[in-house]
Design a protein around this motif. Structure first.
Motif, PDB file in Angstrom:
ATOM      1  N   LEU A 110     -16.287   1.834  19.633  1.00  0.00           N
ATOM      2  CA  LEU A 110     -15.986   0.899  18.538  1.00  0.00           C
ATOM      3  C   LEU A 110     -17.196   0.014  18.248  1.00  0.00           C
ATOM      4  O   LEU A 110     -17.826  -0.517  19.162  1.00  0.00           O
ATOM      5  N   PRO A 111     -17.535  -0.165  16.962  1.00  0.00           N
ATOM      6  CA  PRO A 111     -18.716  -0.977  16.618  1.00  0.00           C
ATOM      7  C   PRO A 111     -18.448  -2.473  16.750  1.00  0.00           C
ATOM      8  O   PRO A 111     -17.299  -2.908  16.702  1.00  0.00           O
ATOM      9  N   LYS A 112     -19.528  -3.242  16.891  1.00  0.00           N
ATOM     10  CA  LYS A 112     -19.410  -4.717  16.960  1.00  0.00           C
ATOM     11  C   LYS A 112     -19.469  -5.328  15.561  1.00  0.00           C
ATOM     12  O   LYS A 112     -19.015  -6.423  15.324  1.00  0.00           O
ATOM     13  N   LYS A 113     -20.108  -4.593  14.650  1.00  0.00           N
ATOM     14  CA  LYS A 113     -20.165  -5.078  13.262  1.00  0.00           C
ATOM     15  C   LYS A 113     -19.887  -3.913  12.326  1.00  0.00           C
ATOM     16  O   LYS A 113     -20.037  -2.743  12.706  1.00  0.00           O
ATOM     17  N   ILE A 114     -19.478  -4.248  11.121  1.00  0.00           N
ATOM     18  CA  ILE A 114     -19.071  -3.193  10.189  1.00  0.00           C
ATOM     19  C   ILE A 114     -19.296  -3.660   8.746  1.00  0.00           C
ATOM     20  O   ILE A 114     -19.195  -4.856   8.448  1.00  0.00           O
ATOM     21  N   ALA A 115     -19.628  -2.699   7.876  1.00  0.00           N
ATOM     22  CA  ALA A 115     -19.661  -2.987   6.440  1.00  0.00           C
ATOM     23  C   ALA A 115     -18.221  -3.097   5.968  1.00  0.00           C
ATOM     24  O   ALA A 115     -17.372  -2.291   6.369  1.00  0.00           O
ATOM     25  N   VAL A 116     -17.936  -4.115   5.157  1.00  0.00           N
ATOM     26  CA  VAL A 116     -16.558  -4.278   4.687  1.00  0.00           C
ATOM     27  C   VAL A 116     -16.471  -4.068   3.182  1.00  0.00           C
ATOM     28  O   VAL A 116     -17.357  -4.455   2.426  1.00  0.00           O
ATOM     29  N   PHE A 117     -15.388  -3.441   2.787  1.00  0.00           N
ATOM     30  CA  PHE A 117     -15.112  -3.130   1.381  1.00  0.00           C
ATOM     31  C   PHE A 117     -13.929  -3.985   0.967  1.00  0.00           C
ATOM     32  O   PHE A 117     -12.781  -3.650   1.251  1.00  0.00           O
ATOM     33  N   PRO A 118     -14.170  -5.149   0.323  1.00  0.00           N
ATOM     34  CA  PRO A 118     -13.056  -6.030  -0.054  1.00  0.00           C
ATOM     35  C   PRO A 118     -12.424  -5.546  -1.351  1.00  0.00           C
ATOM     36  O   PRO A 118     -12.894  -5.845  -2.426  1.00  0.00           O
ATOM     37  N   LEU A 119     -11.376  -4.778  -1.218  1.00  0.00           N
ATOM     38  CA  LEU A 119     -10.738  -4.187  -2.377  1.00  0.00           C
ATOM     39  C   LEU A 119      -9.385  -4.844  -2.600  1.00  0.00           C
ATOM     40  O   LEU A 119      -8.498  -4.758  -1.758  1.00  0.00           O
ATOM     41  N   SER A 120      -9.257  -5.503  -3.745  1.00  0.00           N
ATOM     42  CA  SER A 120      -8.026  -6.221  -4.047  1.00  0.00           C
ATOM     43  C   SER A 120      -6.895  -5.235  -4.351  1.00  0.00           C
ATOM     44  O   SER A 120      -7.116  -4.190  -4.960  1.00  0.00           O
ATOM     45  N   ASN A 121      -5.686  -5.592  -3.910  1.00  0.00           N
ATOM     46  CA  ASN A 121      -4.503  -4.755  -4.139  1.00  0.00           C
ATOM     47  C   ASN A 121      -4.605  -3.390  -3.483  1.00  0.00           C
ATOM     48  O   ASN A 121      -4.036  -2.409  -3.971  1.00  0.00           O
ATOM     49  N   PHE A 122      -5.334  -3.303  -2.387  1.00  0.00           N
ATOM     50  CA  PHE A 122      -5.474  -2.018  -1.706  1.00  0.00           C
ATOM     51  C   PHE A 122      -5.495  -2.259  -0.198  1.00  0.00           C
ATOM     52  O   PHE A 122      -6.267  -3.082   0.281  1.00  0.00           O
ATOM     53  N   ILE A 123      -4.632  -1.542   0.517  1.00  0.00           N
ATOM     54  CA  ILE A 123      -4.588  -1.675   1.979  1.00  0.00           C
ATOM     55  C   ILE A 123      -4.505  -0.284   2.582  1.00  0.00           C
ATOM     56  O   ILE A 123      -3.791   0.571   2.076  1.00  0.00           O
ATOM     57  N   ILE A 124      -5.265  -0.062   3.650  1.00  0.00           N
ATOM     58  CA  ILE A 124      -5.150   1.191   4.390  1.00  0.00           C
ATOM     59  C   ILE A 124      -4.607   0.862   5.782  1.00  0.00           C
ATOM     60  O   ILE A 124      -4.944  -0.177   6.352  1.00  0.00           O
TER      61      ILE A 124
END
Length: 215
Positions: free
Chosen positions: A6-20
């Protein structure tokens, strides 16, 4: 995926109205330059990225929306570039994470330091102690809500999946509000998520959907 990977940091994709959710797979159509960059970088490294909801009611000093604390990390399992330079990807949900802090960098997209410690159970394929009669009741109500909203679900295909895949897929695809879905994402265990789905369903009057036309 193992805990040690598991990584310590990650790129995040802030997508409104969307959940996985963990153990679900979703298609994404990527066209914004900063997110094309993010996918390029991810494909060159571990193919991981974090899906998270922006909290549109709260903004940082630079007017960027703050992020919800809890999101879900996914792995890119399919990648295709279109003739007009968009990326069509499939992302498989692996494990939820909590944001510790946002990392300042020169990249166009956002990166965060993250922590998985409350969510290691997402990586396991353990049997949950849920009574099927309990579940059938929820599914009956959910089915009714889906159908009234014009959603088509292949229930037979769902029945062949594991319980957690089924519950997570229904939570993700449900016509609940995004706030309700965030509550489901943050539910600690599958059992709690099942209970929360039942609670949310009791707030819906199925009659109000009788005359709804889904555009």
């Amino acid at each position: 995926m193992k805990k040690v990977d598991l990584p310590k940091k990650i790129a995040v994709f802030p997508l409104s109205n969307f959940i996985i959710f963990p153990k679900t797979t979703v298609p994404l159509n990527i066209f914004e330059p900063r997110y094309l960059d993010m996918i390029n970088d991810s494909m060159k490294s571990n193919k991981l990225l974090g899906m998270i909801q922006p909290n549109l009611s709260k903004h940082q000093s630079n007017n960027t929306p703050q992020l919800h604390e809890i999101g879900c990390m996914g792995k890119i399992t399919s990648f295709k570039e279109t003739d007009d330079s968009r990326y069509l990807i499939e992302l498989k949900g692996l494990i939820r994470f909590k944001i510790i802090s946002e990392i300042q960098s020169n990249k166009k997209y956002r990166e965060c330091e993250i922590d998985f410690k409350n969510f290691y159970g997402d990586l396991e394929n353990k049997k949950e102690d849920i009574k099927f009669s309990d579940l059938e009741l929820i599914f009956k109500d959910l089915k009714s809500l889906f159908e009234k909203r014009g959603f088509i679900i292949n229930w037979k295909a769902l029945e062949k999946q594991s319980l957690d895949e089924t519950i997570n897929a229904l939570a993700m695809a449900s016509p609940f509000t995004i706030e309700e879905k965030q509550v489901l994402l943050e539910a600690e265990s599958l059992n709690i998520r099942k209970t929360k789905i039942a609670e949310i369903l009791t707030t819906y009057s199925f009659d109000q959907y009788n005359n709804t036309t889904v555009q």
